[in-house]
Design a protein around this motif. Structure first.
Motif, PDB file in Angstrom:
ATOM      1  N   ARG A 188      36.189  23.886 -16.044  1.00 46.50           N
ATOM      2  CA  ARG A 188      34.832  24.682 -16.480  1.00 46.50           C
ATOM      3  C   ARG A 188      33.732  24.176 -15.834  1.00 46.50           C
ATOM      4  N   ARG A 189      32.675  25.142 -15.450  1.00 48.37           N
ATOM      5  CA  ARG A 189      31.649  24.348 -14.651  1.00 48.37           C
ATOM      6  C   ARG A 189      31.063  23.469 -15.805  1.00 48.37           C
ATOM      7  N   ARG A 190      30.424  22.371 -15.389  1.00 49.88           N
ATOM      8  CA  ARG A 190      29.817  21.187 -16.429  1.00 49.88           C
ATOM      9  C   ARG A 190      28.554  21.978 -17.470  1.00 49.88           C
ATOM     10  N   GLU A 191      27.838  22.757 -16.878  1.00 51.70           N
ATOM     11  CA  GLU A 191      26.771  23.146 -17.917  1.00 51.70           C
ATOM     12  C   GLU A 191      27.342  24.287 -18.821  1.00 51.70           C
ATOM     13  N   GLN A 192      28.597  25.099 -18.393  1.00 47.64           N
ATOM     14  CA  GLN A 192      29.137  25.754 -19.502  1.00 47.64           C
ATOM     15  C   GLN A 192      29.931  24.893 -20.302  1.00 47.64           C
ATOM     16  N   GLU A 240      38.285  33.033  -5.318  1.00 43.17           N
ATOM     17  CA  GLU A 240      36.872  33.499  -5.688  1.00 43.17           C
ATOM     18  C   GLU A 240      37.115  34.140  -6.993  1.00 43.17           C
ATOM     19  N   ALA A 241      37.941  35.173  -7.288  1.00 44.57           N
ATOM     20  CA  ALA A 241      38.024  35.870  -8.498  1.00 44.57           C
ATOM     21  C   ALA A 241      38.079  34.796  -9.606  1.00 44.57           C
ATOM     22  N   ILE A 242      38.811  33.899  -9.659  1.00 45.19           N
ATOM     23  CA  ILE A 242      38.810  32.688 -10.706  1.00 45.19           C
ATOM     24  C   ILE A 242      37.525  32.105 -10.878  1.00 45.19           C
ATOM     25  N   GLU A 243      36.879  31.773  -9.934  1.00 44.30           N
ATOM     26  CA  GLU A 243      35.400  31.112  -9.799  1.00 44.30           C
ATOM     27  C   GLU A 243      34.571  31.833 -10.486  1.00 44.30           C
TER      28      GLU A 243
END
Length: 92
Positions: free
Chosen positions: A82-86, A52-55
């Motif tokens: 990385r999240r796609r939008e980021q 959770e901390a990493i996400e």
């Protein structure tokens, strides 16, 4: 949350934030087995808290592997992306 659990989560979160700020696309972590785990089926709370901390630092769990350390205790090796939008906003 216990002091040790929080310290482990804070440490891995700081590393994840730094990797994200540095523009990395992948973050690989090693999560060790909690010393107080009861060895019964159920949640491994230390690992959940660290994931959770990493996400929260901008990563999404992509792959997962578990192996044993030299004392035969499980260690998790999660790979985050990385999240796609980021990822689309990172300058080349």
């Amino acid at each position: 949350m216990g002091f040790i659990k929080q310290a482990k989560a804070d440490n891995v979160a700081n590393e994840a934030r730094k990797a994200f700020e540095d523009g990395r696309f992948f973050f690989a972590a090693r999560l060790n087995w909690p010393a107080t785990h009861h060895f019964l089926s159920g949640e491994v709370a230390d690992w959940s808290i660290q994931i959770e901390a990493i996400e929260r630092a901008g990563w999404v769990l992509s792959e997962w592997s578990v192996a044993q350390d030299k004392q035969d205790r499980p260690e998790a090796y999660p790979l985050f992306r990385r999240r796609r939008e980021q990822a689309a906003r990172v300058p080349q």
